[in-house]
Design an enzyme around this catalytic site. Sequence first.
Site, PDB file in Angstrom:
ATOM      1  N   LYS A 167      -1.078  -1.066  -4.446  1.00 14.27           N
ATOM      2  CA  LYS A 167      -2.271  -0.297  -4.068  1.00 14.27           C
ATOM      3  C   LYS A 167      -1.864   1.154  -3.899  1.00 14.27           C
ATOM      4  O   LYS A 167      -0.893   1.459  -3.202  1.00 14.27           O
ATOM      5  CB  LYS A 167      -2.843  -0.865  -2.762  1.00 14.27           C
ATOM      6  CG  LYS A 167      -3.829   0.026  -2.033  1.00 14.27           C
ATOM      7  CD  LYS A 167      -4.535  -0.764  -0.938  1.00 14.27           C
ATOM      8  CE  LYS A 167      -4.675   0.033   0.341  1.00 14.27           C
ATOM      9  NZ  LYS A 167      -5.300  -0.767   1.416  1.00 14.27           N
TER      10      LYS A 167
ATOM     11  N   ASP B  56     -13.672  -1.963   3.136  1.00 15.09           N
ATOM     12  CA  ASP B  56     -12.728  -2.025   4.250  1.00 15.09           C
ATOM     13  C   ASP B  56     -13.462  -1.482   5.481  1.00 15.09           C
ATOM     14  O   ASP B  56     -14.058  -2.237   6.258  1.00 15.09           O
ATOM     15  CB  ASP B  56     -11.468  -1.214   3.878  1.00 15.09           C
ATOM     16  CG  ASP B  56     -10.465  -1.034   5.011  1.00 15.09           C
ATOM     17  OD1 ASP B  56     -10.751  -1.431   6.147  1.00 15.09           O
ATOM     18  OD2 ASP B  56      -9.374  -0.460   4.777  1.00 15.09           O
TER      19      ASP B  56
ATOM     20  N   ASP C  73      -7.210   2.904  -3.165  1.00 16.02           N
ATOM     21  CA  ASP C  73      -7.932   2.944  -1.885  1.00 16.02           C
ATOM     22  C   ASP C  73      -8.246   4.405  -1.567  1.00 16.02           C
ATOM     23  O   ASP C  73      -7.336   5.227  -1.418  1.00 16.02           O
ATOM     24  CB  ASP C  73      -7.063   2.332  -0.777  1.00 16.02           C
ATOM     25  CG  ASP C  73      -7.795   2.223   0.567  1.00 16.02           C
ATOM     26  OD1 ASP C  73      -8.955   2.689   0.659  1.00 16.02           O
ATOM     27  OD2 ASP C  73      -7.209   1.673   1.522  1.00 16.02           O
TER      28      ASP C  73
ATOM     29  N   GLY D  22      -3.891  -3.930   6.238  1.00 16.24           N
ATOM     30  CA  GLY D  22      -2.879  -3.592   7.235  1.00 16.24           C
ATOM     31  C   GLY D  22      -3.204  -2.272   7.910  1.00 16.24           C
ATOM     32  O   GLY D  22      -3.980  -1.467   7.398  1.00 16.24           O
TER      33      GLY D  22
ATOM     34  N   GLU E 227     -11.070   0.425  -3.398  1.00 14.06           N
ATOM     35  CA  GLU E 227     -11.346   0.139  -1.991  1.00 14.06           C
ATOM     36  C   GLU E 227     -12.022   1.327  -1.307  1.00 14.06           C
ATOM     37  O   GLU E 227     -11.561   2.464  -1.426  1.00 14.06           O
ATOM     38  CB  GLU E 227     -10.007  -0.191  -1.307  1.00 14.06           C
ATOM     39  CG  GLU E 227     -10.118  -0.654   0.134  1.00 14.06           C
ATOM     40  CD  GLU E 227      -8.748  -1.044   0.717  1.00 14.06           C
ATOM     41  OE1 GLU E 227      -7.798  -1.284  -0.059  1.00 14.06           O
ATOM     42  OE2 GLU E 227      -8.629  -1.087   1.945  1.00 14.06           O
TER      43      GLU E 227
ATOM     44  N   LYS F 194      -9.454  -6.937   8.206  1.00 18.94           N
ATOM     45  CA  LYS F 194      -8.424  -6.500   9.147  1.00 18.94           C
ATOM     46  C   LYS F 194      -8.792  -7.075  10.503  1.00 18.94           C
ATOM     47  O   LYS F 194      -9.907  -6.868  10.984  1.00 18.94           O
ATOM     48  CB  LYS F 194      -8.365  -4.967   9.222  1.00 18.94           C
ATOM     49  CG  LYS F 194      -7.801  -4.329   7.957  1.00 18.94           C
ATOM     50  CD  LYS F 194      -7.686  -2.832   8.086  1.00 18.94           C
ATOM     51  CE  LYS F 194      -7.166  -2.241   6.774  1.00 18.94           C
ATOM     52  NZ  LYS F 194      -7.257  -0.771   6.764  1.00 18.94           N
TER      53      LYS F 194
ATOM     54  N   SER G 211       0.865  -1.162   0.000  1.00 17.56           N
ATOM     55  CA  SER G 211       0.000   0.000   0.000  1.00 17.56           C
ATOM     56  C   SER G 211       0.911   1.225   0.000  1.00 17.56           C
ATOM     57  O   SER G 211       1.717   1.394   0.912  1.00 17.56           O
ATOM     58  CB  SER G 211      -0.873  -0.023   1.257  1.00 17.56           C
ATOM     59  OG  SER G 211      -1.608   1.168   1.362  1.00 17.56           O
TER      60      SER G 211
ATOM     61  N   LYS H 211      -2.986   4.944  -2.669  1.00 20.61           N
ATOM     62  CA  LYS H 211      -3.941   5.770  -1.944  1.00 20.61           C
ATOM     63  C   LYS H 211      -4.326   6.930  -2.852  1.00 20.61           C
ATOM     64  O   LYS H 211      -3.458   7.518  -3.519  1.00 20.61           O
ATOM     65  CB  LYS H 211      -3.305   6.301  -0.659  1.00 20.61           C
ATOM     66  CG  LYS H 211      -3.025   5.220   0.369  1.00 20.61           C
ATOM     67  CD  LYS H 211      -4.322   4.697   0.970  1.00 20.61           C
ATOM     68  CE  LYS H 211      -4.049   3.780   2.150  1.00 20.61           C
ATOM     69  NZ  LYS H 211      -5.301   3.262   2.743  1.00 20.61           N
TER      70      LYS H 211
HETATM   71  O1  OSB Z   1      -7.202   1.789   4.524  1.00 14.91           O
HETATM   72  O2  OSB Z   1      -6.001   0.083   4.281  1.00 14.91           O
HETATM   73  C1  OSB Z   1      -6.176   1.196   4.785  1.00 14.91           C
HETATM   74  C2  OSB Z   1      -3.098   2.251   6.780  1.00 14.91           C
HETATM   75  C3  OSB Z   1      -3.687   2.904   7.833  1.00 14.91           C
HETATM   76  C4  OSB Z   1      -5.053   3.032   7.866  1.00 14.91           C
HETATM   77  C5  OSB Z   1      -5.832   2.485   6.844  1.00 14.91           C
HETATM   78  C6  OSB Z   1      -5.250   1.803   5.792  1.00 14.91           C
HETATM   79  C7  OSB Z   1      -3.846   1.715   5.747  1.00 14.91           C
HETATM   80  C8  OSB Z   1      -3.104   1.111   4.654  1.00 14.91           C
HETATM   81  C9  OSB Z   1      -1.706   0.643   4.966  1.00 14.91           C
HETATM   82  O3  OSB Z   1      -3.500   1.028   3.527  1.00 14.91           O
HETATM   83  C10 OSB Z   1      -1.582  -0.822   5.028  1.00 14.91           C
HETATM   84  C11 OSB Z   1      -0.247  -1.205   5.602  1.00 14.91           C
HETATM   85  O4  OSB Z   1       0.733  -1.161   4.854  1.00 14.91           O
HETATM   86  O5  OSB Z   1      -0.176  -1.547   6.799  1.00 14.91           O
HETATM   87 MG    MG Z   2      -8.341   0.594   3.197  1.00 13.34          MG
END
Ligand code: OSB
Ligand code: MG
Length: 369
Positions: A161, A238, A188, A290, A213, A262, A135, A163
């Site tokens: 992925k 999510d 995402d 994560g 996402e 998660k 991510s 953001k």
């Molecule tokens: O939305 O998946 C998410 C990190 C913090 C809060 C929300 C998210 C995330 C990530 C990072 O996408 C995932 C990771 O590398 O731990």
């Molecule tokens: Mg997410």
Amino acid sequence: MRIETITLRELRMRLKAPFETSSEVTFDRRILLVEVGVDGLRGWGEITTAEDPFYNAETTDTAWHMTRDFIVPFILGKTIETAAEIAVLLEPIRGHEMAKAGIENALWDIEAQQKGVPLATLLGGTRSEIPCGVSIGIQPSTSALLEKIECELCAGYQRIKLKIKPGKDVQVVDEVRKQYPRTKLMVDANSAYRLEDLDVLRAFDQYCLLMIEQPLAWDDIYQHSLLQARLQTPICLDECIHHSSHAEAAIKLGACGIINIKLGRVGGHARARQVHDVCVQHSIPVWCGGMLESGVGRAHNIAMSTLPGFSLPGDVSASQRYWDEDVIEPEVDVSSAGTIRVPEKLGLGYEVRRKKVESLTVRQQQWRA
Ligand code: OSB
Ligand code: MG
């Protein structure tokens, strides 16, 4: 198993680089680790809250409060047969899934040690290796992003992925897609869009993304069903999914084609398994999300990702992507094929570096039965 001691610690851990989503920038993590003592064994869990309530309603401080004032009094001194019973004991406490998961998962670690099996085996896992994606946070420029992607693909990661947020979305994906026509790619949004943004969201359909996402509100499954009916790209939920009943509602409403699980968000391994099972029954693929975890949370994510329904690469990646030095031994490593080998040792499968944990601890409380 009689729950004899519970130790709650807050650790300060600085990420290697700030991580930006549509709703926040994270650099200094405040991580809660739970250590439970049962019959001379020790189990570890992580409370995966963010520092602020911009991902879900929980924060590091609400989790400390819930653990100290409600969760510990509910379970300290209790005798249980299996870790799964914790979710039932904590049922009267509404919400606060991440706080509950910290303690429950530590007991899963202990149960696996007692039964002489790796945690993955106890959970019903079937994989010896799990596929990994990354991510990538919002970057200051597209060229910085392209450089990051190149670096992750060279390391072997199987999917990327990105953001996104309004203003940093379709244009960015367009440039990335041009550069990487065949890479497994997804975005995402962390709830940054509204149904009125349909034109922007539909523009993603031309880029053959694996999924988009959580585009809409964190708590609105119905609106996602309206959106999914108008999009070709599968929606992955999510933030919306805290319970197997939410997964069932989302699937039956047609609100998503994929679900990200998660451990913290759904309240620990027992409830994660229930979400997984509902998805498998309906042929909905799942993958492990994560929360910028330390090694303890990461180790639990690896164990969960061995369940049969986890058919897509997760956001579970190497310790070294996040930390100069992680709190577990060995650190989590990713192969050049973009996979993590599931440990064969008993329980969590990694040792906690106690000295390292102590040096990072800024607050600690212990309870004895
Ligand atoms: O939305 O998946 C998410 C990190 C913090 C809060 C929300 C998210 C995330 C990530 C990072 O996408 C995932 C990771 O590398 O731990
Ligand atoms: Mg997410």
